[in-house]
Design an enzyme around this catalytic site. Sequence first.
Site, PDB file in Angstrom:
ATOM      1  N   GLU A 153       7.414   6.149  -2.051  1.00  0.00           N
ATOM      2  CA  GLU A 153       6.997   6.078  -0.656  1.00  0.00           C
ATOM      3  C   GLU A 153       8.225   5.865   0.237  1.00  0.00           C
ATOM      4  O   GLU A 153       8.704   4.724   0.371  1.00  0.00           O
ATOM      5  CB  GLU A 153       6.043   4.899  -0.441  1.00  0.00           C
ATOM      6  CG  GLU A 153       4.791   4.963  -1.287  1.00  0.00           C
ATOM      7  CD  GLU A 153       3.658   4.171  -0.640  1.00  0.00           C
ATOM      8  OE1 GLU A 153       2.609   4.775  -0.405  1.00  0.00           O
ATOM      9  OE2 GLU A 153       3.838   2.975  -0.356  1.00  0.00           O
ATOM     10  N   GLY A 194      -3.490   4.922   5.800  1.00  0.00           N
ATOM     11  CA  GLY A 194      -4.375   5.151   6.953  1.00  0.00           C
ATOM     12  C   GLY A 194      -5.551   6.078   6.655  1.00  0.00           C
ATOM     13  O   GLY A 194      -6.700   5.762   6.992  1.00  0.00           O
ATOM     14  N   HIS A 243       5.120  -2.948  -2.533  1.00  0.00           N
ATOM     15  CA  HIS A 243       4.903  -2.088  -1.370  1.00  0.00           C
ATOM     16  C   HIS A 243       5.972  -2.406  -0.323  1.00  0.00           C
ATOM     17  O   HIS A 243       6.388  -3.562  -0.181  1.00  0.00           O
ATOM     18  CB  HIS A 243       3.502  -2.334  -0.804  1.00  0.00           C
ATOM     19  CG  HIS A 243       3.109  -1.319   0.229  1.00  0.00           C
ATOM     20  ND1 HIS A 243       3.545  -1.395   1.528  1.00  0.00           N
ATOM     21  CD2 HIS A 243       2.339  -0.203   0.146  1.00  0.00           C
ATOM     22  CE1 HIS A 243       3.044  -0.366   2.209  1.00  0.00           C
ATOM     23  NE2 HIS A 243       2.320   0.380   1.391  1.00  0.00           N
ATOM     24  N   LYS A 300      -5.130  -1.913   2.816  1.00  0.00           N
ATOM     25  CA  LYS A 300      -4.306  -2.930   3.492  1.00  0.00           C
ATOM     26  C   LYS A 300      -5.187  -4.054   4.050  1.00  0.00           C
ATOM     27  O   LYS A 300      -6.229  -4.364   3.477  1.00  0.00           O
ATOM     28  CB  LYS A 300      -3.446  -2.288   4.582  1.00  0.00           C
ATOM     29  CG  LYS A 300      -2.642  -1.086   4.082  1.00  0.00           C
ATOM     30  CD  LYS A 300      -1.547  -0.677   4.999  1.00  0.00           C
ATOM     31  CE  LYS A 300      -0.906   0.606   4.498  1.00  0.00           C
ATOM     32  NZ  LYS A 300       0.276   0.978   5.232  1.00  0.00           N
ATOM     33  N   SER A 352       1.988   8.885   4.931  1.00  0.00           N
ATOM     34  CA  SER A 352       1.284   9.741   5.883  1.00  0.00           C
ATOM     35  C   SER A 352       0.597  10.951   5.226  1.00  0.00           C
ATOM     36  O   SER A 352       0.521  12.032   5.816  1.00  0.00           O
ATOM     37  CB  SER A 352       2.219  10.188   7.014  1.00  0.00           C
ATOM     38  OG  SER A 352       2.674   9.055   7.737  1.00  0.00           O
ATOM     39  N   ASN A 385      -5.090   2.618  -0.265  1.00  0.00           N
ATOM     40  CA  ASN A 385      -4.608   1.260   0.037  1.00  0.00           C
ATOM     41  C   ASN A 385      -5.206   0.871   1.390  1.00  0.00           C
ATOM     42  O   ASN A 385      -4.736   1.336   2.420  1.00  0.00           O
ATOM     43  CB  ASN A 385      -3.076   1.260   0.080  1.00  0.00           C
ATOM     44  CG  ASN A 385      -2.509  -0.079   0.507  1.00  0.00           C
ATOM     45  OD1 ASN A 385      -3.233  -1.078   0.588  1.00  0.00           O
ATOM     46  ND2 ASN A 385      -1.211  -0.116   0.788  1.00  0.00           N
ATOM     47  N   GLU A 402       5.843  -2.834   2.724  1.00  0.00           N
ATOM     48  CA  GLU A 402       5.464  -3.890   3.678  1.00  0.00           C
ATOM     49  C   GLU A 402       5.691  -5.275   3.055  1.00  0.00           C
ATOM     50  O   GLU A 402       6.076  -6.214   3.744  1.00  0.00           O
ATOM     51  CB  GLU A 402       4.003  -3.687   4.113  1.00  0.00           C
ATOM     52  CG  GLU A 402       3.876  -2.488   5.048  1.00  0.00           C
ATOM     53  CD  GLU A 402       2.521  -1.809   5.061  1.00  0.00           C
ATOM     54  OE1 GLU A 402       1.541  -2.380   4.555  1.00  0.00           O
ATOM     55  OE2 GLU A 402       2.454  -0.675   5.568  1.00  0.00           O
ATOM     56  N   GLY A 451       2.804   5.243   7.509  1.00  0.00           N
ATOM     57  CA  GLY A 451       2.091   4.909   8.741  1.00  0.00           C
ATOM     58  C   GLY A 451       2.709   5.494   9.992  1.00  0.00           C
ATOM     59  O   GLY A 451       2.370   5.094  11.104  1.00  0.00           O
TER      60      GLY A 451
END
Length: 254
Positions: free
Chosen positions: A169, A238, A97, A12, A216, A10, A99, A175
């Site tokens: 998740e 990330g 997600h 992002k 992570s 992802n 976010e 993150g």
Amino acid sequence: MKRTPLIAGNWKMHLTEAQAVTLARKLLWGLTRLPAGGVEVLLCPPFTALSSLHKLLISDPIRLGGQNMHASTQGAFTGEISPLMLAEFCQYVILGHSERRALFQETDEDINLKARSAVQHGLVPILCVGETLAERQAGRAETIIYAQLMAGLQQVGIHRGSQLVIAYEPVWAIGTGQTATPEVVNQLIAATIRPALVRLFGEPVGQAIRVLYGGSVNAGNAVVFLSQPEIDGALVGGASLDSDAFLAIVSAAL
Ligand code: PEP
């Protein structure tokens, strides 16, 4: 049941189109050096890079996905993208997600409309579920996840396990560098997520749906997560922006 592992990146809101093409080229080159087959690789770049990556990857097994979509096929929805537009380039779409839930106030009802629409248009939703730290500390993780699955997936008309992916998740692990314990994730999938899927879709379909872990995941910890029998892959944020790290995670799934 044997389920082919899926490693999804992802990206992002990172990378210009040119940077995305550069990263995809590095990944393509690295993947040719790994044994073929055995793992499915998916990239979810920003929308602006989808067309270029689609051209670049046309003869390769790397899949493409959107990071979000609107439930409608077209209309006066400034700034949104439709399932028809994504389906030109993508096989998958990430939905719900954390976010999107936290920063854009997406509800389970919104996510359900999107999931139904995605399936109707031949896209495989990757439905993200997970608890916040406060919910975990209150002992409510399982209840929250079960409710997110039931609400997000009602009347989603799938007939094969390959038409849906779940990403577990934990919000507090995204993150942050903090990860859930692999054994705890394994147990949560076995005791909460898999039974919910079987209840919704019946035994053969529910057992065939892949359940990923995200939060992570990196080159150092991927093996321990991916060696858990209930974890069918990873949704990577990330670390997916670093070709070496992402390739190491793909290798860990082989
Ligand atoms: C994610 O965004 O889905 C994610 C898991 O991010 P990260 O790997 O950076 O925690």
